[in-house]
Design an enzyme around this catalytic site. Structure first.
Site, PDB file in Angstrom:
ATOM      1  N   HIS A  10       0.824  -1.226   0.000  1.00  0.00           N
ATOM      2  CA  HIS A  10       0.000   0.000   0.000  1.00  0.00           C
ATOM      3  C   HIS A  10       0.847   1.261   0.000  1.00  0.00           C
ATOM      4  O   HIS A  10       1.811   1.383   0.738  1.00  0.00           O
ATOM      5  CB  HIS A  10      -1.059  -0.001   1.106  1.00  0.00           C
TER       6      HIS A  10
ATOM      7  N   GLU B 217      -5.045   1.863   2.331  1.00  0.00           N
ATOM      8  CA  GLU B 217      -5.120   0.681   3.198  1.00  0.00           C
ATOM      9  C   GLU B 217      -5.360   1.106   4.644  1.00  0.00           C
ATOM     10  O   GLU B 217      -6.110   0.472   5.380  1.00  0.00           O
ATOM     11  CB  GLU B 217      -3.816  -0.134   3.105  1.00  0.00           C
TER      12      GLU B 217
HETATM   13 ZN    ZN Z   1       0.527  -1.150   6.404  1.00  0.00          ZN
END
Ligand code: ZN
Length: 472
Positions: A280, A326
């Site tokens: 992410h 995320e």
């Molecule tokens: Zn992370």
């Protein structure tokens, strides 16, 4: 000291690989020269480290919706192109929460002197009125304990305390942060303080996401340091009221436009079959997300760069997805699964790196019966970096959750995460905490694993769809 000082000269690589590898299994012989090229380059070139310095020291913090996140998207796109890897952007709307003023004070009493407390708003927290909120602290150690308090929570500040000591405890206590404040708000609390989810503390608060459902009262929720949680706990235990004043000025702005960054190395024989490598791109707004998840980002980018130079290309397509959001929403993960729904049955393996830049220790899977036997013959080149073993436990990753209903097999690289939660979600998650050698070793491991998944003659058997209770 220059990074290259630590690394293994490439002429030694073939010797190392050959020495470590037993006779390869007949049906799935991984080509040693390819392993030497991929692993050797990852170990010797230091490219992932250079990229990590650009992302952390150059771009900096990159919480969803921020200027830093937008800059990170452009940096990633530019970097893929510079590396000779085809890349593009896929749109995603993300939450845009911003931190404001934040301070807290333990109010003095006849028993003890007042003093400032070190706090950091949790992502998604509500604000206090400008003058702050004041309340008596009530301590709980679980959501059940909170529920049992009933009316006694009204008008109070709930302290969520716990005993996290090792990385494995994170999963055990993370719901205190993610769900505790909303539960406290419903019970009438005026604010929540959550002990930092940390394996070490030098008076460092650790942030992280907390969730309020639409329509729930959104109270102020902040992390407190381990030291301050212990202090408050001792004072409460000693009897008599313990009062805290909290001022948080954070805001939830309208959703912002952002992107997942997607890149691809086309397969030579089965380009429609996709091996997904994820990490992410967003981070928290404090520190520079070096371990979380800058390390994961640069490792999968480097895997793509090295695989793009590999001739012949691997059998299947390797696709790198740098997910946005995320940390506080998983919007990027959901957007990817929706946009690519039609091709998820042809996603033949997926990995997410999101455990920092520690050294590799082994490989895990989440696939149907018989997967281990198919993978094991491909792991011998990983012995040189200490990751040749198939380990207990399941592969996964927050951004891979939306792929589960499509029964996408997961593979994962276990890394040494013993220090990861010392700095996780803090001002201290910076480049100096990442060891260049460990980063290079894990980069080598993930590059080879990606190649193996894309080159294996047979596909991994697909796992069962998780039962509803197994999610989250
Ligand atoms: Zn992370």
């Amino acid at each position: 000291m220059p990074v290259s000082t630590f690394l293994v000269p490439s002429h030694l690589m073939l010797q190392l690989l050959t020495a470590a590898a037993p006779a390869p299994a007949p049906q799935a012989a991984p080509a040693l020269p390819v392993a030497e090229r991929l692993v050797g380059a990852a170990l010797t070139e230091g490219h992932a480290w250079t990229r990590l310095a650009e992302l952390t020291d150059g771009v900096g913090a990159r919480l969803s919706g921020s200027e830093g996140a937008a800059a990170a998207v452009q940096w990633a796109l530019r970097s893929f192109k510079a590396d000779g890897v085809k890349a593009w952007l896929e749109p995603v709307k993300v939450p845009h929460w911003v931190r404001g003023e934040e301070r807290a004070e333990l109010l003095g009493s006849e028993r003890f002197r007042g003093r400032p407390l070190s706090v950091m708003a949790l992502g998604g927290s509500g604000a206090t009125p400008p003058e702050g909120v004041t309340g008596e602290v009530v301590e709980v150690r679980s959501l059940e304990e909170l529920g049992a308090l009933g009316e006694r929570v009204k008008g109070r500040i709930v302290l969520f305390n716990h005993i996290m000591q090792k990385p494995e405890d994170y999963g055990r206590f993370a719901s205190l942060r993610s769900r505790g404040p909303a539960a406290a708000a419903k019970a009438g609390a005026v604010a929540a303080l959550v002990r930092s989810l940390a394996t070490a503390s030098l008076a460092t608060p650790h942030t992280g996401a907390t969730r309020f459902e639409e329509g729930d009262p959104r109270i102020a929720a902040a992390s407190v340091t381990v030291e301050d949680a212990e202090l408050l706990s001792r004072l409460v235990a000693a009897g008599g009221p313990v009062r805290v004043k909290l001022v948080l000025g954070c805001q939830e702005l309208p959703d912002a436009d952002s992107f997942n960054v997607v890149a691809e190395v086309k397969g030579r024989e089965k380009p429609q079959e996709v091996v997904l490598l994820g990490a992410h791109l967003d981070s928290w707004d404090v520190g520079t997300g070096a371990h979380d998840d800058g390390a994961g980002v640069v490792m999968v980018m480097e895997a793509a760069r090295l695989l793009a130079k590999q001739r012949p290309a691997p059998r299947r397509t390797v696709r790198v997805v740098l997910f946005m959001n995320e940390e506080n929403g998983l919007r990027g993960a959901r957007a990817y699964a929706e946009a690519h729904a039609a091709e998820l049955p042809r996603h033949v393996a997926a990995l997410e790196l999101d455990s920092g830049g520690g050294r590799p220790v082994g490989v895990v899977l989440r696939a149907g019966a018989g997967a281990a036997e198919k993978v094991r013959p491909w792991l011998s080149p990983l012995r040189t970096v200490g990751a040749g073993a198939l380990m207990e436990g399941e592969a996964g990753g927050a951004d891979l959750i939306p792929l589960m209903p499509a029964r996408v097999p997961f593979f994962g690289l276990r890394q040494d995460a013993s220090r990861y939660f010392d700095v996780h979600h803090t001002h201290a998650d910076t480049l100096d905490k990442v060891d260049p050698v460990a980063l290079a070793q894990s980069t080598a491991a993930v590059t080879w694993l990606a190649y193996a998944m894309a080159e294996m003659p047979e596909l991994l058997p697909r796992p069962e769809v998780p039962t509803p209770s197994a999610g989250h």
